[in-house]
Design a protein around this motif. Structure first.
Motif, short mmCIF file in Angstrom:
data_model
loop_
_atom_site.label_atom_id
_atom_site.label_comp_id
_atom_site.label_asym_id
_atom_site.label_seq_id
_atom_site.Cartn_x
_atom_site.Cartn_y
_atom_site.Cartn_z
N PRO A 1 -5.10 -3.14 10.74
CA PRO A 1 -6.02 -2.63 11.68
C PRO A 1 -6.36 -1.25 11.67
CG PRO A 1 -5.30 -4.67 12.70
CD PRO A 1 -4.16 -4.06 11.60
N HIS A 2 -5.11 -0.44 11.62
CA HIS A 2 -4.95 1.03 11.65
C HIS A 2 -5.17 1.91 10.40
CE1 HIS A 2 -2.04 -0.82 14.44
NE2 HIS A 2 -3.18 -0.49 15.31
N HIS B 1 -9.19 -5.22 2.40
CA HIS B 1 -8.23 -6.37 2.53
C HIS B 1 -8.33 -7.17 1.50
CE1 HIS B 1 -5.66 -8.98 5.50
NE2 HIS B 1 -5.02 -8.66 4.45
N HIS B 2 -8.48 -6.54 0.36
CA HIS B 2 -8.45 -7.24 -0.98
C HIS B 2 -9.22 -8.46 -1.26
CE1 HIS B 2 -4.71 -4.77 -1.28
NE2 HIS B 2 -4.32 -5.56 -0.44
N ASP C 1 -6.82 -1.89 4.42
CA ASP C 1 -6.81 -3.36 4.95
C ASP C 1 -7.62 -3.27 6.16
OD1 ASP C 1 -5.71 -4.33 2.59
OD2 ASP C 1 -3.78 -4.58 3.45
N ILE C 2 -8.63 -2.73 6.69
CA ILE C 2 -9.42 -2.75 7.75
C ILE C 2 -9.68 -4.43 7.95
CG2 ILE C 2 -9.82 -0.52 8.31
CD1 ILE C 2 -12.68 -1.33 7.46
N HIS D 1 0.80 -1.22 0.04
CA HIS D 1 -0.12 0.02 -0.09
C HIS D 1 0.76 1.24 0.19
CE1 HIS D 1 -4.08 -1.74 0.79
NE2 HIS D 1 -3.39 -2.81 1.07
N ALA D 2 2.05 1.33 0.57
CA ALA D 2 2.85 2.34 0.80
C ALA D 2 4.05 2.37 0.15
CB ALA D 2 2.85 2.87 2.38
N GLY D 3 4.26 1.26 -0.65
CA GLY D 3 5.64 1.16 -1.10
C GLY D 3 6.32 2.06 -2.21
#
Length: 320
Positions: A187-188, A231-232, A206-207, A131-133
């Motif tokens: 979860p965050h 979460h895909h 991705d909750i 997600h942040a790559g």
């Protein structure tokens, strides 16, 4: 036999030109004008030239769209572009690896094709690589004006519950997490609802189940027409109480075709379909875009638009 190709490639790397749609249209118009020029008188050349220039400067690429959301095809990961006018929001940046990233290979070409030099707002749902790559690449090449994150990162504003932004006529409301964290895991994830006052989309990162339970208590605060599947499409998310609260008409999952995690889960997909929620995912449909207007929304996906290509027909009949 391939040696000449390998030899020639080294000379092409510095000659690649990034060109956006408007510039492409200008080049095409110029070529057409040059072909027509010998057939026109001098006065006609001036009139045609000025007419073409006026049309190019006033053309609207999205004449029926008030704003647009595009879930980019970045494999297992997430990258969502929100466009209104000439301004863009990027929610997540896809995965990176040792020699590159989805930000470089997918996100950047899309932005450059749209003529975007800088991103108005960059939002990181959480800090996992898928997600942040591409965060550093986007920061370096597209210099985001504003940045939000649920993790404490220098230069980023908090993306936590009750955070609200009015952005170019759209309302962005963060509904999760409750507070900033030192390191943002699934979860965050920063969950944001985007609306124009008529239509809405919920971006969920991705909750997982516990977060969904607490979010479900918010009721109308999270109710949305379109849901970015958490979460895909994993079985750890998309719980019944969450889907009841959001009550979406369309669900869109960002997944890689044939991925090693078998996502989206068949159980999760069936859960959406039994509720008569339209299901789409990037693994099957490619990039998915939603054009929002006063009349509602229209969904388009790249793969279906290109499905008539002859080589795709041959591959599907002969291989798949």
């Amino acid at each position: 036999m391939l040696e000449p190709i390998y030899w020639a490639i080294q000379f092409s790397s510095d000659s690649w030109i990034n060109i956006d749609r408007i510039n492409l249209l200008q080049v095409f118009a110029l070529v057409v004008f040059m072909f027509l020029r010998p057939l026109l008188k001098r006065e006609q050349q001036i009139i045609v030239g000025l007419s073409v220039l006026f049309i190019i400067q006033t053309v609207d690429i999205h004449p029926n769209s008030s704003w647009q959301v595009s879930i980019l095809d970045v494999g297992h990961g997430l990258a969502v572009l929100i466009r209104k006018g000439n301004q863009h929001i990027l929610y997540d940046t896809g995965v990176k690896w040792e020699t590159g990233s989805m930000a470089e290979m997918v996100i950047a070409p899309v932005l450059r094709y749209r003529g975007v030099d800088d991103v108005g707002l960059l939002i990181l749902s959480h800090s996992d690589s898928d997600h942040a790559g591409g965060r550093e690449y986007i920061e370096q090449h597209f210099t985001p004006i504003s940045k939000l994150s649920s993790q404490r990162i220098s230069g980023y504003s908090p993306c936590v519950d009750k955070t609200m932004l009015n952005w170019n006529g759209l309302t962005l409301s963060a509904v999760w997490p409750p507070k900033l964290v030192k390191r943002a895991y699934n979860p965050h994830s920063c969950v944001i609802r985007v609306t124009d006052g008529v239509s809405s989309i919920l971006l969920t990162g991705d909750i997982e189940a516990i977060g969904e339970l607490l979010l479900a208590k918010k009721g109308d605060e999270i109710r949305s027409d379109i849901l970015l599947v958490p979460h895909h499409g994993s079985r750890s998310s998309s719980t019944d109480y969450f889907l009841n609260a959001v009550d979406p008409k369309v669900a869109i999952a960002s997944v890689a075709k044939g991925n090693q995690w078998d996502l989206p889960s068949e159980i999760v997909v069936n859960k959406y379909m039994t509720r008569n929620i339209k299901w789409l995912d990037t693994g099957s449909d490619g990039q998915i875009s939603i054009d929002f207007s006063r009349n509602g929304w229209q969904i388009m996906n790249i793969r279906n638009r290109q499905s008539l290509s002859w080589y795709r027909k041959i591959l599907r009949k002969g291989v798949e």
